[in-house]
Design a protein around this motif. Structure first.
Motif, PDB file in Angstrom:
ATOM      1  N   THR A  31     -22.331  -8.597  -0.083  1.00 44.39           N
ATOM      2  CA  THR A  31     -21.854  -9.229  -1.302  1.00 44.39           C
ATOM      3  C   THR A  31     -20.405  -8.849  -1.518  1.00 44.39           C
ATOM      4  O   THR A  31     -19.868  -7.942  -0.886  1.00 44.39           O
ATOM      5  CB  THR A  31     -22.686  -8.768  -2.512  1.00 44.39           C
ATOM      6  N   GLU A  32     -19.776  -9.527  -2.421  1.00 44.67           N
ATOM      7  CA  GLU A  32     -18.384  -9.233  -2.743  1.00 44.67           C
ATOM      8  C   GLU A  32     -18.254  -7.837  -3.341  1.00 44.67           C
ATOM      9  O   GLU A  32     -17.244  -7.174  -3.172  1.00 44.67           O
ATOM     10  CB  GLU A  32     -17.827 -10.289  -3.701  1.00 44.67           C
ATOM     11  N   ALA A  33     -19.280  -7.396  -4.061  1.00 46.37           N
ATOM     12  CA  ALA A  33     -19.228  -6.079  -4.679  1.00 46.37           C
ATOM     13  C   ALA A  33     -19.282  -4.967  -3.639  1.00 46.37           C
ATOM     14  O   ALA A  33     -18.784  -3.871  -3.878  1.00 46.37           O
ATOM     15  CB  ALA A  33     -20.372  -5.920  -5.667  1.00 46.37           C
ATOM     16  N   ALA A  34     -19.856  -5.222  -2.486  1.00 49.11           N
ATOM     17  CA  ALA A  34     -19.991  -4.205  -1.446  1.00 49.11           C
ATOM     18  C   ALA A  34     -18.688  -4.001  -0.682  1.00 49.11           C
ATOM     19  O   ALA A  34     -18.492  -2.969  -0.066  1.00 49.11           O
ATOM     20  CB  ALA A  34     -21.095  -4.579  -0.478  1.00 49.11           C
ATOM     21  N   LYS A  35     -17.803  -4.980  -0.719  1.00 50.47           N
ATOM     22  CA  LYS A  35     -16.555  -4.877   0.024  1.00 50.47           C
ATOM     23  C   LYS A  35     -15.550  -4.021  -0.746  1.00 50.47           C
ATOM     24  O   LYS A  35     -15.406  -4.164  -1.952  1.00 50.47           O
ATOM     25  CB  LYS A  35     -15.948  -6.264   0.250  1.00 50.47           C
ATOM     26  N   PRO A  36     -14.868  -3.121  -0.031  1.00 52.91           N
ATOM     27  CA  PRO A  36     -13.841  -2.342  -0.722  1.00 52.91           C
ATOM     28  C   PRO A  36     -12.663  -3.247  -1.086  1.00 52.91           C
ATOM     29  O   PRO A  36     -12.290  -4.132  -0.331  1.00 52.91           O
ATOM     30  CB  PRO A  36     -13.432  -1.284   0.304  1.00 52.91           C
ATOM     31  N   LYS A  37     -12.113  -3.016  -2.239  1.00 52.94           N
ATOM     32  CA  LYS A  37     -11.005  -3.842  -2.694  1.00 52.94           C
ATOM     33  C   LYS A  37      -9.707  -3.060  -2.532  1.00 52.94           C
ATOM     34  O   LYS A  37      -9.429  -2.128  -3.280  1.00 52.94           O
ATOM     35  CB  LYS A  37     -11.225  -4.263  -4.136  1.00 52.94           C
ATOM     36  N   HIS A  38      -8.941  -3.444  -1.526  1.00 53.09           N
ATOM     37  CA  HIS A  38      -7.661  -2.813  -1.251  1.00 53.09           C
ATOM     38  C   HIS A  38      -6.549  -3.807  -1.525  1.00 53.09           C
ATOM     39  O   HIS A  38      -6.666  -4.986  -1.202  1.00 53.09           O
ATOM     40  CB  HIS A  38      -7.574  -2.366   0.216  1.00 53.09           C
ATOM     41  N   ALA A  39      -5.506  -3.294  -2.074  1.00 53.46           N
ATOM     42  CA  ALA A  39      -4.344  -4.153  -2.273  1.00 53.46           C
ATOM     43  C   ALA A  39      -3.670  -4.352  -0.915  1.00 53.46           C
ATOM     44  O   ALA A  39      -3.632  -3.440  -0.085  1.00 53.46           O
ATOM     45  CB  ALA A  39      -3.381  -3.492  -3.243  1.00 53.46           C
ATOM     46  N   PRO A  40      -3.158  -5.533  -0.646  1.00 50.17           N
ATOM     47  CA  PRO A  40      -2.480  -5.750   0.629  1.00 50.17           C
ATOM     48  C   PRO A  40      -1.235  -4.870   0.723  1.00 50.17           C
ATOM     49  O   PRO A  40      -0.547  -4.634  -0.266  1.00 50.17           O
ATOM     50  CB  PRO A  40      -2.121  -7.230   0.611  1.00 50.17           C
ATOM     51  N   LYS A  41      -1.011  -4.368   1.914  1.00 53.07           N
ATOM     52  CA  LYS A  41       0.138  -3.489   2.139  1.00 53.07           C
ATOM     53  C   LYS A  41       1.399  -4.320   2.314  1.00 53.07           C
ATOM     54  O   LYS A  41       1.366  -5.407   2.876  1.00 53.07           O
ATOM     55  CB  LYS A  41      -0.084  -2.631   3.377  1.00 53.07           C
ATOM     56  N   THR A  42       2.483  -3.751   1.862  1.00 50.48           N
ATOM     57  CA  THR A  42       3.774  -4.404   2.055  1.00 50.48           C
ATOM     58  C   THR A  42       4.194  -4.211   3.505  1.00 50.48           C
ATOM     59  O   THR A  42       3.677  -3.310   4.199  1.00 50.48           O
ATOM     60  CB  THR A  42       4.840  -3.793   1.131  1.00 50.48           C
ATOM     61  N   PRO A  43       5.142  -5.013   3.997  1.00 53.20           N
ATOM     62  CA  PRO A  43       5.613  -4.817   5.377  1.00 53.20           C
ATOM     63  C   PRO A  43       6.169  -3.410   5.614  1.00 53.20           C
ATOM     64  O   PRO A  43       5.982  -2.844   6.696  1.00 53.20           O
ATOM     65  CB  PRO A  43       6.709  -5.871   5.525  1.00 53.20           C
ATOM     66  N   GLU A  44       6.804  -2.836   4.599  1.00 48.46           N
ATOM     67  CA  GLU A  44       7.328  -1.467   4.746  1.00 48.46           C
ATOM     68  C   GLU A  44       6.200  -0.459   4.903  1.00 48.46           C
ATOM     69  O   GLU A  44       6.280   0.457   5.722  1.00 48.46           O
ATOM     70  CB  GLU A  44       8.205  -1.096   3.532  1.00 48.46           C
ATOM     71  N   GLN A  45       5.128  -0.633   4.128  1.00 50.25           N
ATOM     72  CA  GLN A  45       3.976   0.267   4.234  1.00 50.25           C
ATOM     73  C   GLN A  45       3.297   0.118   5.586  1.00 50.25           C
ATOM     74  O   GLN A  45       2.870   1.111   6.188  1.00 50.25           O
ATOM     75  CB  GLN A  45       2.976  -0.013   3.112  1.00 50.25           C
ATOM     76  N   GLN A  46       3.179  -1.107   6.058  1.00 54.35           N
ATOM     77  CA  GLN A  46       2.567  -1.344   7.367  1.00 54.35           C
ATOM     78  C   GLN A  46       3.406  -0.704   8.470  1.00 54.35           C
ATOM     79  O   GLN A  46       2.864  -0.088   9.397  1.00 54.35           O
ATOM     80  CB  GLN A  46       2.415  -2.841   7.616  1.00 54.35           C
ATOM     81  N   ALA A  47       4.727  -0.849   8.379  1.00 56.29           N
ATOM     82  CA  ALA A  47       5.610  -0.270   9.394  1.00 56.29           C
ATOM     83  C   ALA A  47       5.523   1.249   9.377  1.00 56.29           C
ATOM     84  O   ALA A  47       5.477   1.891  10.434  1.00 56.29           O
ATOM     85  CB  ALA A  47       7.047  -0.731   9.161  1.00 56.29           C
ATOM     86  N   ASP A  48       5.500   1.843   8.171  1.00 53.59           N
ATOM     87  CA  ASP A  48       5.380   3.302   8.064  1.00 53.59           C
ATOM     88  C   ASP A  48       4.065   3.789   8.654  1.00 53.59           C
ATOM     89  O   ASP A  48       4.027   4.781   9.391  1.00 53.59           O
ATOM     90  CB  ASP A  48       5.473   3.742   6.606  1.00 53.59           C
ATOM     91  N   HIS A  49       2.988   3.095   8.320  1.00 55.62           N
ATOM     92  CA  HIS A  49       1.666   3.485   8.823  1.00 55.62           C
ATOM     93  C   HIS A  49       1.617   3.401  10.355  1.00 55.62           C
ATOM     94  O   HIS A  49       1.122   4.313  11.023  1.00 55.62           O
ATOM     95  CB  HIS A  49       0.590   2.593   8.207  1.00 55.62           C
ATOM     96  N   PHE A  50       2.148   2.323  10.906  1.00 55.16           N
ATOM     97  CA  PHE A  50       2.135   2.141  12.355  1.00 55.16           C
ATOM     98  C   PHE A  50       2.995   3.203  13.040  1.00 55.16           C
ATOM     99  O   PHE A  50       2.598   3.781  14.058  1.00 55.16           O
ATOM    100  CB  PHE A  50       2.635   0.740  12.705  1.00 55.16           C
ATOM    101  N   ALA A  51       4.162   3.484  12.461  1.00 58.06           N
ATOM    102  CA  ALA A  51       5.053   4.496  13.043  1.00 58.06           C
ATOM    103  C   ALA A  51       4.400   5.875  13.001  1.00 58.06           C
ATOM    104  O   ALA A  51       4.474   6.639  13.977  1.00 58.06           O
ATOM    105  CB  ALA A  51       6.392   4.508  12.304  1.00 58.06           C
ATOM    106  N   GLN A  52       3.746   6.217  11.900  1.00 54.57           N
ATOM    107  CA  GLN A  52       3.077   7.514  11.803  1.00 54.57           C
ATOM    108  C   GLN A  52       1.916   7.612  12.787  1.00 54.57           C
ATOM    109  O   GLN A  52       1.699   8.658  13.400  1.00 54.57           O
ATOM    110  CB  GLN A  52       2.570   7.739  10.366  1.00 54.57           C
ATOM    111  N   HIS A  53       1.207   6.505  12.951  1.00 51.79           N
ATOM    112  CA  HIS A  53       0.083   6.486  13.898  1.00 51.79           C
ATOM    113  C   HIS A  53       0.583   6.750  15.320  1.00 51.79           C
ATOM    114  O   HIS A  53       0.022   7.578  16.046  1.00 51.79           O
ATOM    115  CB  HIS A  53      -0.631   5.143  13.808  1.00 51.79           C
ATOM    116  N   LEU A  54       1.630   6.043  15.718  1.00 50.41           N
ATOM    117  CA  LEU A  54       2.155   6.237  17.073  1.00 50.41           C
ATOM    118  C   LEU A  54       2.795   7.608  17.243  1.00 50.41           C
ATOM    119  O   LEU A  54       2.722   8.194  18.325  1.00 50.41           O
ATOM    120  CB  LEU A  54       3.172   5.142  17.418  1.00 50.41           C
TER     121      LEU A  54
END
Length: 76
Positions: A31-54
């Protein structure tokens, strides 16, 4: 005694067959209630996350991390 054993054996086989047929797996309903509700990440947040992961995975230097972040930011 013989009749009792035959009756017990027949009863056991009947119960076994009945239980095997009544076992039904219930489908999980998402159901929709079972799905976690996350705000979409900005491109800067995505880039930071990817850089930290690598950086953690490949043990990159600070300069390499910054380069990866810039490339990821350009991608996103």
């Amino acid at each position: 005694m013989h009749k009792t054993l035959m009756l017990l054996a027949a009863f056991s086989l009947t119960i076994g067959a009945a239980t095997a047929q009544s076992t039904v797996k219930k489908a999980k309903v998402k159901t929709e209630a079972a799905k976690p509700k996350h705000a979409p990440k900005t491109p800067e947040q995505q880039a930071d996350h990817f850089a930290q992961h690598l950086t953690q995975k490949l043990a990159l230097s600070a300069d390499q991390t910054q380069q990866v972040r810039q490339l990821s930011l350009a991608y996103h």
